[in-house]
Design an enzyme around this catalytic site. Sequence first.
Site, PDB file in Angstrom:
ATOM      1  CG  ASP A   1      -1.409  16.683 -22.754  1.00 51.47           C
ATOM      2  OD1 ASP A   1      -0.749  15.623 -22.679  1.00 51.47           O
ATOM      3  OD2 ASP A   1      -2.636  16.718 -22.924  1.00 51.47           O
TER       4      ASP A   1
ATOM      5  NE  ARG B   1     -13.552  12.820 -32.653  1.00 48.66           N
ATOM      6  CZ  ARG B   1     -13.577  12.707 -31.334  1.00 48.66           C
ATOM      7  NH1 ARG B   1     -12.533  13.017 -30.615  1.00 48.66           N
ATOM      8  NH2 ARG B   1     -14.654  12.314 -30.709  1.00 48.66           N
TER       9      ARG B   1
ATOM     10  CE  LYS C   1      -4.285   8.949 -25.489  1.00 49.10           C
ATOM     11  NZ  LYS C   1      -4.858   9.749 -24.417  1.00 49.10           N
TER      12      LYS C   1
ATOM     13  CG  PHE D   1      -7.228  16.262 -25.329  1.00 46.12           C
ATOM     14  CD1 PHE D   1      -7.320  15.630 -26.549  1.00 46.12           C
ATOM     15  CD2 PHE D   1      -7.566  15.559 -24.193  1.00 46.12           C
ATOM     16  CE1 PHE D   1      -7.738  14.303 -26.636  1.00 46.12           C
ATOM     17  CE2 PHE D   1      -7.987  14.236 -24.269  1.00 46.12           C
ATOM     18  CZ  PHE D   1      -8.067  13.607 -25.488  1.00 46.12           C
ATOM     19  CB  THR D   2     -12.209  16.286 -24.830  1.00 49.16           C
ATOM     20  OG1 THR D   2     -11.322  15.164 -24.769  1.00 49.16           O
ATOM     21  CG2 THR D   2     -12.715  16.423 -26.255  1.00 49.16           C
TER      22      THR D   2
ATOM     23  CG  PHE E   1     -18.910  11.853 -30.010  1.00 47.82           C
ATOM     24  CD1 PHE E   1     -19.022  13.097 -29.412  1.00 47.82           C
ATOM     25  CD2 PHE E   1     -17.940  10.983 -29.551  1.00 47.82           C
ATOM     26  CE1 PHE E   1     -18.178  13.462 -28.366  1.00 47.82           C
ATOM     27  CE2 PHE E   1     -17.091  11.346 -28.519  1.00 47.82           C
ATOM     28  CZ  PHE E   1     -17.221  12.576 -27.915  1.00 47.82           C
TER      29      PHE E   1
ATOM     30  CE1 TYR F   1      -4.118   1.892   0.436  1.00 44.82           C
ATOM     31  CE2 TYR F   1      -2.645   3.366   1.646  1.00 44.82           C
ATOM     32  CZ  TYR F   1      -3.848   3.132   1.006  1.00 44.82           C
ATOM     33  OH  TYR F   1      -4.775   4.134   0.920  1.00 44.82           O
TER      34      TYR F   1
HETATM   35  C1  LIG Z   1      -5.736  10.816 -24.040  1.00 45.03           C
HETATM   36  C2  LIG Z   1      -5.311  12.191 -23.786  1.00 45.03           C
HETATM   37  C3  LIG Z   1      -5.523  12.824 -22.556  1.00 45.03           C
HETATM   38  C4  LIG Z   1      -6.360  12.196 -21.451  1.00 45.03           C
HETATM   39  O1  LIG Z   1      -5.788  11.064 -20.972  1.00 45.03           O
HETATM   40  P1  LIG Z   1      -6.642   9.788 -20.441  1.00 45.03           P
HETATM   41  O2  LIG Z   1      -5.548   8.830 -20.086  1.00 45.03           O
HETATM   42  O3  LIG Z   1      -7.512   9.336 -21.554  1.00 45.03           O
HETATM   43  O4  LIG Z   1      -7.402  10.248 -19.248  1.00 45.03           O
HETATM   44  C5  LIG Z   1      -5.015  14.091 -22.380  1.00 45.03           C
HETATM   45  N1  LIG Z   1      -4.350  14.726 -23.344  1.00 45.03           N
HETATM   46  C6  LIG Z   1      -4.144  14.165 -24.546  1.00 45.03           C
HETATM   47  C7  LIG Z   1      -3.416  14.915 -25.598  1.00 45.03           C
HETATM   48  C8  LIG Z   1      -4.618  12.884 -24.812  1.00 45.03           C
HETATM   49  O5  LIG Z   1      -4.434  12.349 -26.022  1.00 45.03           O
END
Ligand SMILES: *Cc1c(COP(=O)(O)O)cnc(C)c1O
Length: 460
Positions: free
Chosen positions: A216, A384, A259, A125-126, A451, A73
């Site tokens: 990011d 998209r 990623k 980014f969303t 979507f 833990y």
């Molecule tokens: C996927 C992504 C995120 C969010 O990450 P999650 O692991 O899906 O929560 C943030 N910024 C970028 C550019 C991404 O492609």
Amino acid sequence: MPHRSWAEPYKIKMVEPIRMTTREDREQAIAAAGYNSFLLKSEDVYIDLLTDSGTSAMSDYQWAGLMLGDEAYAGSRSFYHLVDAVRETYGYEELIPTHQGRGAEHILSQILIKQGDVVPGNMYFTTTRFHQEYAGGSFVDVIIDEAHEPDSEHPFKGNIDLVKLQAIVDEYGADRVPYVSFETNVNLAGGQPASMANFREVYEFCSRYGILVMLDATRALENAYFIQQREGGYHDKSIKEILAEICSYSHGATVSSKKDNLVNIGGFLAVRDPELARRARALLVAFEGLHTYGGMSGRDMEALARGIREMVETDDHVAARVGQVLYLGEKLIKAGIPIVRPVGGHGIFLDAAAILSHLPQEHFPAQALTATLYLDAGVRGMERGIVSAGRDPSTGDHHYPRLELVRLAIPRRVYTQAHMDVVAESVVSVYEERERVKGLRFTYEPPELRFFQARFEPLD
Ligand SMILES: *Cc1c(COP(=O)(O)O)cnc(C)c1O
């Protein structure tokens, strides 16, 4: 020199069978899914290019790491492996592990943004924008104009426009700009990189005003590859050196490890300032987990630490990863298929408005093209365009985005060049029959994020 072929820098030790389907199977499956690729079952898909997020194949070394994960833990050995891997690769001293990228964005936004603040960034980014707004800030786009032009061949479409950034600082004052949110290899621009010169200039600009630079760094590896290929002075530098230099022009980063980092789940926030890290850890305990695991199990952290080291161990991995995307992109360009250019790092974006020019945007050309591609050979992409853009809440009309695209995102180390050939042939065959593709209409339209769940039927 005669042409020499190259192949993937790995061999296959374990396979995952995929089901071959008939046209009849696919007709049933896409109708049952309401012509929405999000609603298809994965077992009905032959080549799955819905997303490159969390879909990577791990190496034998990473799988072995799963068995060695320390599930303590507190003070897990795997956590310290992860700390070392992040420090050596990205150069940040302080690591805050999270369940995935958005967990890191949540914490960063909460510790840095105050009500009424402004956060400039290179295209939104969303989830990033959501967390900035949720913390009381507003996001302003300061990406260069070329990023919005599908035909512009600008080599660094992810760059920040310093004139736009200066205008934000002049308008609001530097004390209302807590940080610049600088995304590497900009996802929504099509996987387009920023240049090292731009990372450096933005950092110098921000330093003059006491503004932080937060990357990011989700696709920083792919960004490093484009710098090596395209920017003077970097051809002889290793990917590892270039990645570390990108991060040197920042105060910290959020990363979705789904990623570049070659794992199926995970993420982190990393910073230099111990005081900032202390504040982040205070929230981490409330929202994610104790500071030595955040949102991950010990085995997840072990596989992630190994994935981070592996992605920069040689340049061959990223060259093959981006190379596979370019291979598919070049095949499509040669065949005359309209796609967003230059080809980016994580996928191909088909220009559905150009391909289905007989369909008005309100007949959802990108949605229709995605469904037709699936029908042809079982390849799953993602819309998209106007469906993803949703409606304007004040007028109730559709947003009409300038780009109407189908994204074919390539998972890392999952498919071979032969799969890419099948995809290219399928796109070409759909293109040749494009006049026969019919538009769609809603049979069910959800009020939020439509979507994901929307259902359609073909127009007569
Ligand atoms: C996927 C992504 C995120 C969010 O990450 P999650 O692991 O899906 O929560 C943030 N910024 C970028 C550019 C991404 O492609």
